[in-house]
Design a protein around this motif. Structure first.
Motif, PDB file in Angstrom:
ATOM      1  N   SER A 354       0.826  -1.204   0.000  1.00 39.29           N
ATOM      2  CA  SER A 354       0.000   0.000   0.000  1.00 39.29           C
ATOM      3  C   SER A 354       0.861   1.256   0.000  1.00 39.29           C
ATOM      4  O   SER A 354       0.518   2.267  -0.635  1.00 39.29           O
ATOM      5  CB  SER A 354      -0.924  -0.002   1.224  1.00 39.29           C
ATOM      6  N   THR A 355       1.971   1.204   0.723  1.00 40.00           N
ATOM      7  CA  THR A 355       2.888   2.345   0.751  1.00 40.00           C
ATOM      8  C   THR A 355       3.499   2.579  -0.626  1.00 40.00           C
ATOM      9  O   THR A 355       3.614   3.720  -1.090  1.00 40.00           O
ATOM     10  CB  THR A 355       4.001   2.108   1.784  1.00 40.00           C
ATOM     11  N   LEU A 356       3.873   1.509  -1.310  1.00 39.28           N
ATOM     12  CA  LEU A 356       4.431   1.636  -2.655  1.00 39.28           C
ATOM     13  C   LEU A 356       3.413   2.221  -3.631  1.00 39.28           C
ATOM     14  O   LEU A 356       3.753   3.059  -4.475  1.00 39.28           O
ATOM     15  CB  LEU A 356       4.910   0.278  -3.152  1.00 39.28           C
ATOM     16  N   GLN A 370      -5.592   4.302  -5.316  1.00 45.08           N
ATOM     17  CA  GLN A 370      -5.761   3.474  -4.128  1.00 45.08           C
ATOM     18  C   GLN A 370      -7.077   2.708  -4.170  1.00 45.08           C
ATOM     19  O   GLN A 370      -7.135   1.524  -3.827  1.00 45.08           O
ATOM     20  CB  GLN A 370      -5.678   4.360  -2.887  1.00 45.08           C
ATOM     21  N   GLY A 371      -8.148   3.381  -4.586  1.00 44.51           N
ATOM     22  CA  GLY A 371      -9.437   2.703  -4.683  1.00 44.51           C
ATOM     23  C   GLY A 371      -9.418   1.599  -5.724  1.00 44.51           C
ATOM     24  O   GLY A 371      -9.977   0.513  -5.509  1.00 44.51           O
ATOM     25  N   ALA A 372      -8.775   1.858  -6.864  1.00 45.21           N
ATOM     26  CA  ALA A 372      -8.692   0.843  -7.904  1.00 45.21           C
ATOM     27  C   ALA A 372      -7.866  -0.350  -7.429  1.00 45.21           C
ATOM     28  O   ALA A 372      -8.180  -1.513  -7.747  1.00 45.21           O
ATOM     29  CB  ALA A 372      -8.077   1.443  -9.169  1.00 45.21           C
ATOM     30  N   THR A 373      -6.810  -0.090  -6.663  1.00 49.95           N
ATOM     31  CA  THR A 373      -6.010  -1.181  -6.103  1.00 49.95           C
ATOM     32  C   THR A 373      -6.836  -2.025  -5.146  1.00 49.95           C
ATOM     33  O   THR A 373      -6.778  -3.266  -5.168  1.00 49.95           O
ATOM     34  CB  THR A 373      -4.784  -0.612  -5.365  1.00 49.95           C
ATOM     35  N   ASP A 374      -7.642  -1.373  -4.305  1.00 56.41           N
ATOM     36  CA  ASP A 374      -8.489  -2.121  -3.382  1.00 56.41           C
ATOM     37  C   ASP A 374      -9.572  -2.901  -4.120  1.00 56.41           C
ATOM     38  O   ASP A 374     -10.010  -3.959  -3.657  1.00 56.41           O
ATOM     39  CB  ASP A 374      -9.123  -1.165  -2.371  1.00 56.41           C
ATOM     40  N   LEU A 375     -10.031  -2.381  -5.266  1.00 56.48           N
ATOM     41  CA  LEU A 375     -10.974  -3.135  -6.089  1.00 56.48           C
ATOM     42  C   LEU A 375     -10.345  -4.437  -6.554  1.00 56.48           C
ATOM     43  O   LEU A 375     -10.943  -5.521  -6.423  1.00 56.48           O
ATOM     44  CB  LEU A 375     -11.398  -2.294  -7.295  1.00 56.48           C
ATOM     45  N   LEU A 376      -9.130  -4.360  -7.087  1.00 57.57           N
ATOM     46  CA  LEU A 376      -8.441  -5.570  -7.523  1.00 57.57           C
ATOM     47  C   LEU A 376      -8.201  -6.518  -6.349  1.00 57.57           C
ATOM     48  O   LEU A 376      -8.337  -7.741  -6.484  1.00 57.57           O
ATOM     49  CB  LEU A 376      -7.106  -5.208  -8.173  1.00 57.57           C
ATOM     50  N   MET A 377      -7.845  -5.950  -5.197  1.00 56.43           N
ATOM     51  CA  MET A 377      -7.604  -6.769  -4.017  1.00 56.43           C
ATOM     52  C   MET A 377      -8.866  -7.528  -3.618  1.00 56.43           C
ATOM     53  O   MET A 377      -8.830  -8.735  -3.325  1.00 56.43           O
ATOM     54  CB  MET A 377      -7.138  -5.877  -2.866  1.00 56.43           C
ATOM     55  N   GLY A 378     -10.006  -6.825  -3.615  1.00 59.59           N
ATOM     56  CA  GLY A 378     -11.262  -7.471  -3.243  1.00 59.59           C
ATOM     57  C   GLY A 378     -11.698  -8.519  -4.235  1.00 59.59           C
ATOM     58  O   GLY A 378     -12.193  -9.595  -3.857  1.00 59.59           O
ATOM     59  N   LEU A 379     -11.528  -8.232  -5.517  1.00 56.10           N
ATOM     60  CA  LEU A 379     -11.900  -9.221  -6.531  1.00 56.10           C
ATOM     61  C   LEU A 379     -11.006 -10.459  -6.438  1.00 56.10           C
ATOM     62  O   LEU A 379     -11.479 -11.590  -6.600  1.00 56.10           O
ATOM     63  CB  LEU A 379     -11.796  -8.598  -7.928  1.00 56.10           C
ATOM     64  N   GLY A 380      -9.722 -10.230  -6.159  1.00 56.86           N
ATOM     65  CA  GLY A 380      -8.829 -11.369  -5.968  1.00 56.86           C
ATOM     66  C   GLY A 380      -9.248 -12.231  -4.799  1.00 56.86           C
ATOM     67  O   GLY A 380      -9.215 -13.468  -4.872  1.00 56.86           O
ATOM     68  N   ALA A 381      -9.666 -11.583  -3.715  1.00 61.01           N
ATOM     69  CA  ALA A 381     -10.131 -12.325  -2.549  1.00 61.01           C
ATOM     70  C   ALA A 381     -11.400 -13.101  -2.856  1.00 61.01           C
ATOM     71  O   ALA A 381     -11.577 -14.246  -2.411  1.00 61.01           O
ATOM     72  CB  ALA A 381     -10.367 -11.361  -1.383  1.00 61.01           C
ATOM     73  N   ALA A 382     -12.313 -12.488  -3.628  1.00 59.42           N
ATOM     74  CA  ALA A 382     -13.563 -13.168  -3.978  1.00 59.42           C
ATOM     75  C   ALA A 382     -13.284 -14.411  -4.815  1.00 59.42           C
ATOM     76  O   ALA A 382     -13.887 -15.470  -4.601  1.00 59.42           O
ATOM     77  CB  ALA A 382     -14.479 -12.206  -4.729  1.00 59.42           C
ATOM     78  N   VAL A 383     -12.359 -14.291  -5.764  1.00 63.07           N
ATOM     79  CA  VAL A 383     -12.004 -15.446  -6.592  1.00 63.07           C
ATOM     80  C   VAL A 383     -11.361 -16.536  -5.745  1.00 63.07           C
ATOM     81  O   VAL A 383     -11.702 -17.727  -5.865  1.00 63.07           O
ATOM     82  CB  VAL A 383     -11.053 -15.018  -7.734  1.00 63.07           C
ATOM     83  N   ALA A 384     -10.430 -16.131  -4.876  1.00 63.27           N
ATOM     84  CA  ALA A 384      -9.754 -17.113  -4.021  1.00 63.27           C
ATOM     85  C   ALA A 384     -10.748 -17.835  -3.123  1.00 63.27           C
ATOM     86  O   ALA A 384     -10.665 -19.054  -2.935  1.00 63.27           O
ATOM     87  CB  ALA A 384      -8.684 -16.420  -3.180  1.00 63.27           C
ATOM     88  N   GLY A 385     -11.690 -17.094  -2.548  1.00 61.59           N
ATOM     89  CA  GLY A 385     -12.691 -17.718  -1.701  1.00 61.59           C
ATOM     90  C   GLY A 385     -13.603 -18.646  -2.475  1.00 61.59           C
ATOM     91  O   GLY A 385     -14.016 -19.699  -1.984  1.00 61.59           O
ATOM     92  N   ALA A 386     -13.915 -18.270  -3.741  1.00 55.79           N
ATOM     93  CA  ALA A 386     -14.835 -19.075  -4.542  1.00 55.79           C
ATOM     94  C   ALA A 386     -14.207 -20.389  -4.990  1.00 55.79           C
ATOM     95  O   ALA A 386     -14.889 -21.422  -5.035  1.00 55.79           O
ATOM     96  CB  ALA A 386     -15.300 -18.273  -5.758  1.00 55.79           C
ATOM     97  N   VAL A 387     -12.920 -20.373  -5.331  1.00 60.20           N
ATOM     98  CA  VAL A 387     -12.286 -21.602  -5.828  1.00 60.20           C
ATOM     99  C   VAL A 387     -11.813 -22.493  -4.695  1.00 60.20           C
ATOM    100  O   VAL A 387     -11.501 -23.673  -4.921  1.00 60.20           O
ATOM    101  CB  VAL A 387     -11.091 -21.271  -6.751  1.00 60.20           C
ATOM    102  N   GLY A 388     -11.751 -21.956  -3.466  1.00 56.48           N
ATOM    103  CA  GLY A 388     -11.249 -22.758  -2.352  1.00 56.48           C
ATOM    104  C   GLY A 388     -12.087 -23.993  -2.097  1.00 56.48           C
ATOM    105  O   GLY A 388     -11.548 -25.092  -1.862  1.00 56.48           O
ATOM    106  N   GLY A 389     -13.410 -23.855  -2.142  1.00 51.70           N
ATOM    107  CA  GLY A 389     -14.292 -24.989  -1.889  1.00 51.70           C
ATOM    108  C   GLY A 389     -14.106 -26.126  -2.875  1.00 51.70           C
ATOM    109  O   GLY A 389     -13.889 -27.287  -2.481  1.00 51.70           O
TER     110      GLY A 389
END
Length: 427
Positions: A354-356, A370-389
């Motif tokens: 985040s500092t970088l 910063q907002g666009a970075t958090d968008l990518l971060m959230g989408l990455g988390a959603a994908v990771a959570g969805a494929v985990g099962g």
């Protein structure tokens, strides 16, 4: 009239006040978030009458946090951090209110809509870390950002313990017990909105722009779109590493963390009281790794360098995948160790990354980037959570850990490229 610019000692006092206000807001807001997260899936299952619906509530909240990040960043860009943060927590008040209504009406679509808006509270808490860096001197930027991340610990620890009082409140109000927890969230978020509006003065972003504190290289004009902002970040080696570190660290953390309770419960969707207590202890150790040591991580990012801290985070994520991924379901100590390392690796990636991102663009472009970075971060988390099962069902928890470790490879490649680039990376 904007008034005279503060002197250097005044600016230091403004930054201290800003950190206090932001930390208090994030602590109280985190309380509301974790109260809701604790019972959100259970409420979805209760309303729908199906175990499968429990995951829908978490998915709705994660997607809400991701998709609202850019609009909130645009609000900050146009009107300042005070407006962006208060708007985000205000949307969360609305979402929690809709959830309470959905609980009373037993409506799953209404519940999912409410949980989607409820996700704005998570996005606001994440964007508060950027507000902490607006007025910070470059040599203290990582520490300032990490202090606000650390404040999240308070809400993360206390929030789940308020689920039972929330149930009692729900019963007293004639609501389903699980809906009462969201009444507490409404109260917490409302106080945060008032506190931010009244106390976050002067606005740190608007003041930083006036003073050009820590301004970066020349770049696109204010209110550039999210795509252009991301391209501006990606144009520098440090920016590329920052985005990659934030997205990869969050995706790996979510992918492993959400599947750990299922793995420990034997994958049957239920567990006895003793198992639930052990699972809770393991997750608590994980949360401690995420937040408790973030000031140390911020100090390390300032002293040893952002790139060094990102590299440490990547090593910790790989080590966590090995330790947790080789643990049997009943090996609570090994799983707890793995998840502690996972949380610590996430902290290194989030704080330094985040500092970088913040340092890669000028102050005029930072909120959108910063907002666009958090968008990518959230989408990455959603994908990771969805494929985990599906990964857990197909190959067990070990396969989840292997895939998580593979996600770290792009981070290593981008880090190596940033180190080779001329004037590419400090530390």
């Amino acid at each position: 009239m904007t008034g005279p610019a503060p002197t250097a000692p005044d600016l230091a006092a403004v930054q201290r006040r800003t950190l206090v206000v932001l930390s208090a807001a994030v602590a109280l807001g985190g309380l509301g978030v974790t109260v809701g997260i604790t019972v959100g899936g259970l409420l979805a299952r209760e309303v729908a009458g199906s175990d499968a619906a429990a995951g829908l509530g978490q998915t709705a909240s994660v997607l809400g946090a991701a998709l609202v990040a850019v609009p909130l960043a645009r609000a900050s860009d146009r009107w300042g951090r005070r407006a962006g943060l208060s708007l985000g927590y205000g949307v969360a008040v609305l979402g929690a209110g809709i959830v309470v209504g959905a609980a009373a009406l037993s409506s799953l679509p209404l519940l999912l809509a409410g949980l989607f808006l409820f996700g704005a509270s998570t996005s606001s808490g994440l964007q508060a870390r950027y507000a902490a860096a607006d007025l910070a001197e470059p040599e203290h930027r990582g520490r300032a950002l990490s202090l606000v991340v650390w404040a999240t610990t308070i809400g993360s620890v206390l929030g789940p313990n308020l689920a039972e009082p929330g149930g009692a409140l729900g019963s007293a109000l004639g609501l389903p017990e699980l809906g009462g927890a969201f009444v507490l969230s409404i109260a917490a978020f409302a106080v945060v909105v008032l506190g931010v509006l009244l106390l976050l003065r002067p606005d740190p972003l608007r003041l930083a722009r006036r003073l050009a504190v820590g301004s970066g290289p020349a770049g696109p004009p204010p209110r550039t779109g999210a795509g252009a902002a991301l391209r501006a970040v990606w144009a520098s080696p440090g920016g590329r590493l920052g985005i990659t570190a934030v997205v990869v660290s969050h995706a790996v953390m979510v992918g492993l963390m959400v599947m750990t309770p299922v793995h420990m419960g034997g994958g049957h969707g239920s567990a006895d009281g003793t198992t639930l207590r052990v699972i809770g202890l393991v997750i608590s150790v994980h949360v401690a790794g995420m937040y408790l040591f973030s000031p140390v991580v911020g100090w390390l990012a300032d002293r040893a360098g952002r790139g060094t801290t990102v590299a440490l985070g990547g090593v910790l994520l790989l080590l966590a995948s090995v330790v947790a991924g080789t643990a049997p379901a009943g090996a609570a100590l090994q799983l707890g160790t793995g998840l502690f390392l996972l949380g610590l690796g996430w902290s290194c990636g989030l704080v330094a990354g985040s500092t970088l991102v913040t340092e890669s663009v000028p102050a005029s472009l930072r909120p959108t980037a910063q907002g666009a970075t958090d968008l990518l971060m959230g989408l990455g988390a959603a994908v990771a959570g969805a494929v985990g099962g599906p990964l857990l069902a197909f190959g067990g928890f070990g396969l989840v850990a292997v895939v998580s470790a593979v996600f770290v490879v792009p981070l290593g490649l981008v880090w190596a490229g940033a180190r080779r680039a001329p004037a590419g990376l400090r530390g």
